[in-house]
Design a protein around this motif. Structure first.
Motif, PDB file in Angstrom:
ATOM      1  N   HIS A   1      -9.959  -0.354  -5.388  1.00 50.86           N
ATOM      2  CA  HIS A   1     -10.249  -1.195  -4.235  1.00 50.86           C
ATOM      3  C   HIS A   1      -9.728  -0.540  -2.965  1.00 50.86           C
ATOM      4  CE1 HIS A   1     -11.367  -4.506  -6.870  1.00 50.86           C
ATOM      5  NE2 HIS A   1     -10.378  -4.086  -7.626  1.00 50.86           N
ATOM      6  N   LEU A   2     -10.228  -1.046  -1.863  1.00 51.28           N
ATOM      7  CA  LEU A   2      -9.800  -0.522  -0.566  1.00 51.28           C
ATOM      8  C   LEU A   2      -9.268  -1.683   0.262  1.00 51.28           C
ATOM      9  CD1 LEU A   2     -10.060   2.277   0.932  1.00 51.28           C
ATOM     10  CD2 LEU A   2     -11.857   1.173   2.237  1.00 51.28           C
ATOM     11  N   ILE A   3      -8.071  -1.506   0.757  1.00 55.88           N
ATOM     12  CA  ILE A   3      -7.466  -2.548   1.595  1.00 55.88           C
ATOM     13  C   ILE A   3      -7.341  -2.017   3.012  1.00 55.88           C
ATOM     14  CG2 ILE A   3      -5.345  -3.842   2.043  1.00 55.88           C
ATOM     15  CD1 ILE A   3      -4.999  -4.107  -0.955  1.00 55.88           C
ATOM     16  N   GLU A   4      -7.825  -2.804   3.958  1.00 57.62           N
ATOM     17  CA  GLU A   4      -7.694  -2.423   5.365  1.00 57.62           C
ATOM     18  C   GLU A   4      -6.898  -3.497   6.091  1.00 57.62           C
ATOM     19  OE1 GLU A   4     -11.626  -0.518   7.006  1.00 57.62           O
ATOM     20  OE2 GLU A   4     -12.067  -1.709   5.248  1.00 57.62           O
ATOM     21  N   VAL A   5      -6.104  -3.084   7.038  1.00 59.74           N
ATOM     22  CA  VAL A   5      -5.324  -4.030   7.836  1.00 59.74           C
ATOM     23  C   VAL A   5      -5.898  -4.032   9.237  1.00 59.74           C
ATOM     24  CG1 VAL A   5      -3.045  -4.626   8.710  1.00 59.74           C
ATOM     25  CG2 VAL A   5      -3.274  -3.583   6.466  1.00 59.74           C
ATOM     26  N   ASP A   6      -6.205  -5.219   9.716  1.00 62.80           N
ATOM     27  CA  ASP A   6      -6.767  -5.345  11.053  1.00 62.80           C
ATOM     28  C   ASP A   6      -5.721  -6.000  11.946  1.00 62.80           C
ATOM     29  OD1 ASP A   6      -8.167  -6.153  13.325  1.00 62.80           O
ATOM     30  OD2 ASP A   6      -9.087  -7.850  12.284  1.00 62.80           O
ATOM     31  N   ALA A   7      -5.043  -5.186  12.705  1.00 59.06           N
ATOM     32  CA  ALA A   7      -4.037  -5.706  13.633  1.00 59.06           C
ATOM     33  C   ALA A   7      -4.303  -5.067  14.978  1.00 59.06           C
ATOM     34  CB  ALA A   7      -2.638  -5.366  13.159  1.00 59.06           C
ATOM     35  N   LEU A   8      -4.615  -5.880  15.945  1.00 56.65           N
ATOM     36  CA  LEU A   8      -4.947  -5.354  17.267  1.00 56.65           C
ATOM     37  C   LEU A   8      -3.730  -4.628  17.841  1.00 56.65           C
ATOM     38  CD1 LEU A   8      -7.656  -5.669  18.614  1.00 56.65           C
ATOM     39  CD2 LEU A   8      -6.690  -7.461  20.022  1.00 56.65           C
ATOM     40  N   GLY A   9      -3.948  -3.420  18.287  1.00 57.48           N
ATOM     41  CA  GLY A   9      -2.849  -2.665  18.881  1.00 57.48           C
ATOM     42  C   GLY A   9      -2.192  -1.686  17.922  1.00 57.48           C
ATOM     43  N   TYR A  10      -2.604  -1.709  16.664  1.00 56.77           N
ATOM     44  CA  TYR A  10      -2.012  -0.787  15.697  1.00 56.77           C
ATOM     45  C   TYR A  10      -3.103  -0.115  14.899  1.00 56.77           C
ATOM     46  CZ  TYR A  10       2.224  -3.251  16.824  1.00 56.77           C
ATOM     47  OH  TYR A  10       3.255  -3.795  17.516  1.00 56.77           O
ATOM     48  N   PHE A  11      -2.836   1.104  14.525  1.00 53.77           N
ATOM     49  CA  PHE A  11      -3.782   1.838  13.696  1.00 53.77           C
ATOM     50  C   PHE A  11      -3.210   1.932  12.291  1.00 53.77           C
ATOM     51  CE2 PHE A  11      -5.362   5.708  11.765  1.00 53.77           C
ATOM     52  CZ  PHE A  11      -6.727   5.567  11.943  1.00 53.77           C
ATOM     53  N   PHE A  12      -3.907   1.319  11.344  1.00 56.36           N
ATOM     54  CA  PHE A  12      -3.484   1.364   9.945  1.00 56.36           C
ATOM     55  C   PHE A  12      -4.464   2.231   9.174  1.00 56.36           C
ATOM     56  CE2 PHE A  12      -1.239  -2.433  11.140  1.00 56.36           C
ATOM     57  CZ  PHE A  12      -0.153  -2.488  10.273  1.00 56.36           C
ATOM     58  N   SER A  13      -3.934   2.982   8.259  1.00 51.19           N
ATOM     59  CA  SER A  13      -4.831   3.713   7.380  1.00 51.19           C
ATOM     60  C   SER A  13      -5.297   2.770   6.281  1.00 51.19           C
ATOM     61  CB  SER A  13      -4.079   4.877   6.751  1.00 51.19           C
ATOM     62  OG  SER A  13      -4.803   5.341   5.646  1.00 51.19           O
ATOM     63  N   PRO A  14      -6.571   2.848   5.913  1.00 50.93           N
ATOM     64  CA  PRO A  14      -6.992   2.074   4.737  1.00 50.93           C
ATOM     65  C   PRO A  14      -6.208   2.548   3.507  1.00 50.93           C
ATOM     66  CG  PRO A  14      -8.883   2.893   5.952  1.00 50.93           C
ATOM     67  CD  PRO A  14      -7.685   3.557   6.530  1.00 50.93           C
ATOM     68  N   VAL A  15      -6.016   1.660   2.572  1.00 51.48           N
ATOM     69  CA  VAL A  15      -5.242   1.992   1.382  1.00 51.48           C
ATOM     70  C   VAL A  15      -6.130   1.853   0.156  1.00 51.48           C
ATOM     71  CG1 VAL A  15      -3.176   1.471   0.062  1.00 51.48           C
ATOM     72  CG2 VAL A  15      -3.218   1.069   2.508  1.00 51.48           C
ATOM     73  N   ARG A  16      -6.086   2.873  -0.659  1.00 52.13           N
ATOM     74  CA  ARG A  16      -6.829   2.829  -1.912  1.00 52.13           C
ATOM     75  C   ARG A  16      -5.897   2.251  -2.970  1.00 52.13           C
ATOM     76  NH1 ARG A  16      -9.500   7.741  -5.042  1.00 52.13           N
ATOM     77  NH2 ARG A  16      -9.361   6.862  -7.096  1.00 52.13           N
ATOM     78  N   VAL A  17      -6.356   1.218  -3.641  1.00 48.93           N
ATOM     79  CA  VAL A  17      -5.528   0.574  -4.662  1.00 48.93           C
ATOM     80  C   VAL A  17      -6.296   0.608  -5.977  1.00 48.93           C
ATOM     81  CG1 VAL A  17      -4.422  -1.569  -5.377  1.00 48.93           C
ATOM     82  CG2 VAL A  17      -4.421  -0.927  -2.970  1.00 48.93           C
ATOM     83  N   ASP A  18      -5.679   1.189  -6.976  1.00 46.88           N
ATOM     84  CA  ASP A  18      -6.303   1.228  -8.298  1.00 46.88           C
ATOM     85  C   ASP A  18      -5.653   0.171  -9.177  1.00 46.88           C
ATOM     86  OD1 ASP A  18      -8.070   3.637  -8.164  1.00 46.88           O
ATOM     87  OD2 ASP A  18      -6.168   4.529  -7.553  1.00 46.88           O
ATOM     88  N   VAL A  19      -6.456  -0.743  -9.626  1.00 46.63           N
ATOM     89  CA  VAL A  19      -5.956  -1.786 -10.515  1.00 46.63           C
ATOM     90  C   VAL A  19      -6.430  -1.431 -11.916  1.00 46.63           C
ATOM     91  CG1 VAL A  19      -5.989  -4.236 -11.025  1.00 46.63           C
ATOM     92  CG2 VAL A  19      -6.093  -3.464  -8.654  1.00 46.63           C
ATOM     93  N   SER A  20      -5.468  -1.231 -12.787  1.00 46.68           N
ATOM     94  CA  SER A  20      -5.814  -0.773 -14.127  1.00 46.68           C
ATOM     95  C   SER A  20      -5.983  -1.954 -15.060  1.00 46.68           C
ATOM     96  CB  SER A  20      -4.706   0.155 -14.625  1.00 46.68           C
ATOM     97  OG  SER A  20      -4.793   0.277 -16.015  1.00 46.68           O
ATOM     98  N   ALA A  21      -7.044  -1.915 -15.815  1.00 50.56           N
ATOM     99  CA  ALA A  21      -7.283  -2.995 -16.779  1.00 50.56           C
ATOM    100  C   ALA A  21      -6.579  -2.689 -18.091  1.00 50.56           C
ATOM    101  CB  ALA A  21      -8.778  -3.149 -17.010  1.00 50.56           C
TER     102      ALA A  21
END
Lengths: 207, 986
Positions: free
Chosen positions: A87-107
């Protein structure tokens, strides 16, 4: 990127599906996992909650808008019922630059997850998201200085004129008088108009 | 000599200064000069008042755009607002503990608590369940467990009780095994018992008695009603429910608190004489009384003490009823809003006493707002200690109004949160005699303003002066005038909203110039579910017919299906009056504006229906005449994404079997069938119809010429592996791919095909000139990517030889046929891009000379301007000197995100859905309008304003410079005179 002491642990745990006896019949939601994480904005720690309006509008976005959640007062967030996979998690915060984060959820190994910033491929041991940098949306207006005035096209025009008016005669003065005379004669013979000639009234007298 | 040297030195310096800044950047004090931003919420679904405590009075609302917001009750301003995800629609809101707003969303699976004063999220609970069901939310105010309010949520077949302090689940009761459709959760006041009532199948009524403290099932009762039920149940008193029977001809009362469940049946025809079978129970929660809607009128029915039903009143007009509100000891009131000849009548009645009106106010209402859809009431204490009532009403046009003391206190145009389509219209030309001039500033004021500005730049201005300067800049009269300007900055944005209302917004300040609730898009007997599809420029008067007003075509459809009949409206763009409307006999699947106009400058439009017939509008013989000439030149294509087929069509003959000379049969020219097991169409994009291209040639390396392949008939198609098109990122890179095509829509020829292995959608793309840029997800790198494809015409490549041109050996004049195989070459390159993207568009200018910028709507609801030069296939790691001079940027693996190039600067266009760009008359400038829940408009110059002075140009400084120069000239003149005189004396 400064490395900060990490406080929280990313937890991805299998939802306790056996609690819901009826879930066995519907596999739709029983294989969901929970992603817990935290968003940490440095200024939040320094200034406390000095920017409430700004920070209350922080959104955490899963997979480009599939799910949107918000931060709790302590900066924690969670996504529930997330299927195994990447999955990909993005943070939307005005005034800050966040890198998207790749999250692997293992079954296969419940609880085992991997997270990595996609911008610089730095892997995260715990899902604590920090901005890579602050974003300044406006140009900073330079305070007034003589230099800026001089640098402006009009300043340059004036400067050039001043150079011509005051420095050229100086240069001519430093010249050898004989050479000067020759040059002047040359100028007259060629009829190069002097500055006075160009002006009305001056033209008639010089000829 | 010196002069030349000086030029050599200064010229590059000047150029350097001019190009140092970013192409789009703003100083903080320039905010609001060229842009405006408006915040909306959408049509209100629920509203909860919070006025008990002293302090700021608020109303918390949730809307159809998935927004929850807290509004100032006094002015209607937004205190805070949250836009939830697109599939996170709100099912219910309430207030717990007097300080938390509780929202239930995502079909009852997410329960959140928000801090009422500042809107911060306090907690979030995820509720699990197994089967989809109704979602119900209620906060048990009366039941206090350790100063905690218990929140009851029924969702997904499961009843949950949660603590309102931290959202912890107190207990759960699962009903999914019982296959009951729970309709209501009832808590009789003052008891710890709650009832869950519902149906099993269509005729079995079940009631569960549950202990509210621990969720223990106390009793389960069940009874069958042989006639069956229709719709939902409504609680009318503490122990009685009302429903309709399956035939909708009688009302069923259900008494569930006794040992046995009793049913009572009353025929509607016994209550109302002229009854029909289309009765509906209004969902207003009253007590002892309820309302049904039969045909056009609302009937209020009281439950007598003998449990009999009795009609108390019948309202013939369209009306809305609020829920009951308890306002003082045991008293409950509710509001009815009805339309009585052009006005609305607000009546507040006591629950138990129909004739005792607490309030009766008549308010004049703009008929452009339509009917009242919802009403919420709230009470306040007047100065004389009596109870006053205020009502929040939601109108047909989605607007929200607060009524108090017989007047509209404030109103909000919430329809603008759901824009469907946008077009623009020019403003009227400034005429002589129109008294615009008198408001304009005189020269002194103008100069004064500039002197003030100069003081500002020289840092001599006092704080007061600075405030005046800022005020002056923002309230510039120039920008909000109602006439055309030379630069083409002032226009009308005509927007169609989901409510079926058309608005004209002024580009200068964003104000609503006129609004019109389209009669053709209102619910009526013949048109049950009208939806607006689009707005088109219908009539654009040319220079010689300037006294005529332009008009707009609005296309709609009478229902959600493709084959529903269409509706057309023609609206005057200056005054907002509906000129004409047409109920079509055919459906509307495609509207094709043709590039032909008739003698009154009406644009010809072709409407394609679901049976592939083409219908020509306007329906005049002149239009037919024009159209016949171009008959064989009309081609179009259709995309069937479900079956993976793209077809090309052209016109054949007049419709067979229909005596309609404006109807034409089409025929299929070609079709491309994508293999359904490996490719699924997810995005198709073409060029904007009105795009202007300045030059077809592109000079490369200073001498080589490439010809852009420019065709209006190019279609970009993106397909992905069917497995990867569904749930996001549930595939491995090996089993997903993205294939992009460039297809000629006249011949159906595939000009270019490229596969991105390990990539998937969603794809967002923009097509302009000879290039297409698209955004997708790369699964291998696990990052988003943007790619560019540029397509060049190779058949004309040898025309660059000058000698050939001179001797006429070129093929420029040879006829170009689309049937001849085009020799094209494509160039392409890919880059990483950080963010998810909601929409991409490109700037457009009047002549197409100015370089282009991409406008990217990011997932954070901001709009980023990115120079097209960053997406240039000629970028390489080490560009040659020639390329550098040309402006080719060295290749980097990802596209830069420069914070200063956010067009929306520090603002957000919440719920961003689309961006529209319109060229201004000034070549350097383009107007950009972004819409979603919020609206944002700005003016931008992708290559800076090279053809006009910028707004912050200092005229005063220019004047001073000129004065100084003149003074210097005279001084030097006098000096040189004197010197010459001396020389002559010598």
């Amino acid at each position: 990127m400064r490395s900060k002491p990490i406080i929280l642990v990313l937890l991805v745990h299998l939802c306790l599906s056996f609690l819901y006896s009826s879930l066995a019949t519907s596999p739709g939601s029983s294989d969901g996992f929970t992603i817990n994480g935290r968003v940490k904005i440095p200024s939040m720690d320094v200034k406390g909650f000095g920017l409430p309006g700004k920070l209350s509008n922080v959104k955490v976005i899963l997979n480009g808008g599939q799910r949107v959640t918000f931060l709790r007062a302590d900066g924690f967030f969670s996504f529930h019922d997330v299927p195994a996979g990447t999955h990909l998690i993005e943070v939307d915060a005005l005034g800050y630059f966040f890198s998207p984060v790749r999250v692997d959820v293992s079954a296969r190994y419940p609880g085992k997850v991997q997270a990595a910033l996609t911008e610089n491929r730095r892997s995260l041991i715990e899902l604590v998201l920090e901005p890579l940098r602050e974003e300044q949306y406006y140009e900073i207006r330079e305070p007034f200085s003589v230099m800026s005035l001089v640098k402006s096209p009009m300043g340059l025009m004036m400067g050039f004129m001043l150079v011509v008016v005051f420095l050229m005669p100086k240069l001519m003065e430093n010249m050898d008088p004989e050479e000067m005379k020759r040059a002047q004669e040359e100028m007259r013979s060629q009829g190069v108009p002097s500055l006075a000639n160009l002006l009305p009234g001056g033209a008639g007298r010089s000829s | 000599m010196g002069m030349r040297m000086a030029i050599r030195v200064f010229l590059p310096l000047l150029l350097l200064l001019a190009s140092a800044e970013h192409s789009f950047s703003l100083y903080e004090d320039q905010v609001g000069l060229m842009d405006w931003h408006q915040q909306y919420m959408g049509k209100v679904k629920h509203a909860v008042f919070h006025t008990q405590k002293t302090g700021r009075k608020r109303v918390v609302v949730s809307t159809e755009e998935n927004v929850i917001a807290s509004l100032d009750l006094r002015h209607g301003e937004i205190f805070w607002r949250h836009v939830l995800g697109t599939n996170d629609s709100v099912d219910g809101i309430d207030i717990a503990l007097g300080k938390y707003v509780i929202t239930l969303s995502s079909e009852g699976s997410v329960l959140r608590a928000w801090n009422l004063p500042d809107g911060k999220m306090v907690w979030e609970s995820f509720l699990q369940g197994s089967k989809p069901s109704k979602s119900l939310l209620s906060v048990l105010i009366n039941l206090k467990v350790d100063k905690d309010n218990v929140i009851l949520v029924f969702s997904k077949g499961c009843l949950h009780a949660l603590s309102s302090i931290d959202g912890e689940v107190l207990w759960e009761k699962d009903f999914s095994a019982e296959s009951i459709e729970v309709q209501q959760i009832i808590q009789p006041s003052g008891s710890d018992i709650i009832y869950a009532v519902g149906f099993v199948g269509s005729s079995q009524f079940n009631a569960y008695e549950i202990d509210a403290k621990n969720g223990e099932l106390l009793k389960h009762k069940s009874a069958a009603f042989p006639d069956g039920f229709y719709g939902e149940v409504l609680l009318v008193s503490s122990d009685m429910l009302v429903s309709l029977d399956a035939t909708r001809s009688s009302l069923v009362t259900i008494n569930f608190q006794n040992e046995e469940i009793n049913f009572g049946k009353t025929y509607i025809s016994d209550l109302v004489e002229e009854s029909s079978r289309n009765a509906v129970i209004l969902p207003s929660k009253l007590s002892g009384i309820f309302a049904i809607k039969v045909d056009t009128f609302s009937v209020f029915i009281r439950v007598t003490t003998e449990r009999k039903l009795e009609v108390v009143d019948k309202i013939n007009n369209a009306a809305a009823v609020s829920d009951a509100l308890s306002f003082s000891e045991g008293q409950q009131a509710f509001a009815i809003v009805e339309h009585v000849d052009g006005k609305i009548l607000l009546t507040v009645k006591l629950n138990h006493d129909w004739n005792g009106d607490l309030l009766k106010e008549s308010i004049v209402m703009d008929h452009q707002r339509g009917l009242v859809h919802m009403v919420f009431i709230n009470t306040y204490i007047r100065t004389d200690r009596s109870h006053g009532f205020r009502a929040l009403i939601v109108m047909e046009d989605h607007s929200l109004l607060l009524l108090q003391q017989g007047a509209i206190v404030w109103s909000r145009e919430e329809s603008l949160a759901s824009i469907v389509d946008v077009t623009t219209s020019e403003l009227p030309v400034e005429k002589k005699g129109v008294s615009v001039a008198k408001v304009e500033q005189n020269l002194f004021e103008w100069l004064n303003g500039h002197i003030l500005k100069l003081k500002g730049t020289l840092m001599l201005a006092s704080l007061e002066d600075i405030a005046t300067i800022q005020g002056m800049r923002l309230k510039s009269f120039e920008k909000s005038k109602m006439t055309r300007d030379h630069n083409g900055f002032r226009k009308l944005l005509i927007v169609l909203t989901r409510a079926g209302k058309l608005y004209a917004l002024h580009t200068g300040d964003g104000r609503v110039v006129w609004s019109l609730l389209l009669s053709s898009l209102r619910k009526s007997g013949s048109c049950e579910n009208p939806t607006g599809l689009g707005v088109y420029q219908w009539q654009v008067p040319h220079h010689h017919a300037l006294d005529e007003n332009p008009s707009i075509l609005v296309v709609g459809r009478c229902g959600p299906n493709w084959d529903a009949p269409g509706v057309l409206s023609f609206v005057d763009a200056y005054i907002g009056k509906e000129l004409d409307s047409l109920d079509l006999t055919h459906s509307v699947t495609q509207v094709i504006p043709l590039p032909f106009t008739d003698s009154v400058e009406q644009h010809l439009h072709l409407i394609i229906d679901a049976d592939h017939h083409a219908h020509l509008y306007p329906r005049t013989s002149e239009a037919i005449g024009i159209f016949q000439n171009e008959f064989s030149n009309v081609y179009w294509y259709s995309v069937d994404a479900d079956n993976g087929i793209i077809k090309g069509h052209d016109l054949k003959i007049n419709c067979i079997g229909v005596a309609d000379e404006y109807c034409f049969d089409s025929r299929d020219l070609w079709s491309i069938v994508f293999p359904s097991e490996s490719e699924k169409i997810i995005e198709t994009v073409t060029r904007k119809l009105n795009e202007v291209v300045h030059t077809q040639a592109k000079v490369i390396d200073g001498q080589d010429v490439m010809y852009k392949y420019i065709s209006k008939n190019l279609l970009f198609v993106a397909t992905v592996a069917p497995k990867a098109s569904g749930e996001f990122r549930m595939v491995t890179p090996e089993e997903s791919w993205l294939v992009v095509y460039l297809i000629d829509t006249v011949t159906g020829r595939i000009l270019h095909r490229m596969t991105h292995h390990g990539s998937q959608g969603p794809v967002r793309a923009v097509f302009s000139e000879n290039w297409v840029v698209y955004h997708y997800f790369n699964l291998r790198a696990h990052r988003y990517e943007m790619s560019v494809i540029e397509i060049y015409d190779q058949s004309r490549a040898d025309n660059k030889d000058v000698l050939k041109l001179v001797f006429g050996k070129h093929n420029l004049t040879s006829p170009i046929s689309l049937y001849s195989r085009p020799e094209v070459i494509t160039k392409s390159q890919s880059y990483f891009f950080t963010h998810s993207v909601k929409t991409i568009t490109v700037t457009s200018t009047a002549k197409g000379i100015t370089s282009k910028q991409l406008l990217i709507g990011t997932v954070g609801d901001q709009v980023l301007a990115l120079d097209k030069r960053y997406l240039d296939p000629r970028r390489s790691v080490n560009p040659t000197q020639a390329e550098k001079e040309e402006g080719v940027i060295p290749l980097t693996d990802s596209l830069p995100i420069i914070p200063q190039s956010y067009v929306t600067h520090a603002l957000k266009v919440e719920g961003l859905r689309g961006i529209v760009t319109v060229p201004a008359k000034l070549e350097s400038t383009t107007l950009a309008f972004a819409y979603g829940v919020d609206l944002f408009f700005t003016r931008m110059a992708p290559s800076r304003t090279y053809d006009s002075l910028t707004e912050d140009f200092s005229y005063a400084l220019l004047l001073i410079t000129i004065v100084a120069l003149i003074a210097a000239i005279f001084v030097t003149w006098v000096l040189s005179e004197r010197k010459e005189l001396q020389e002559k004396w010598r």
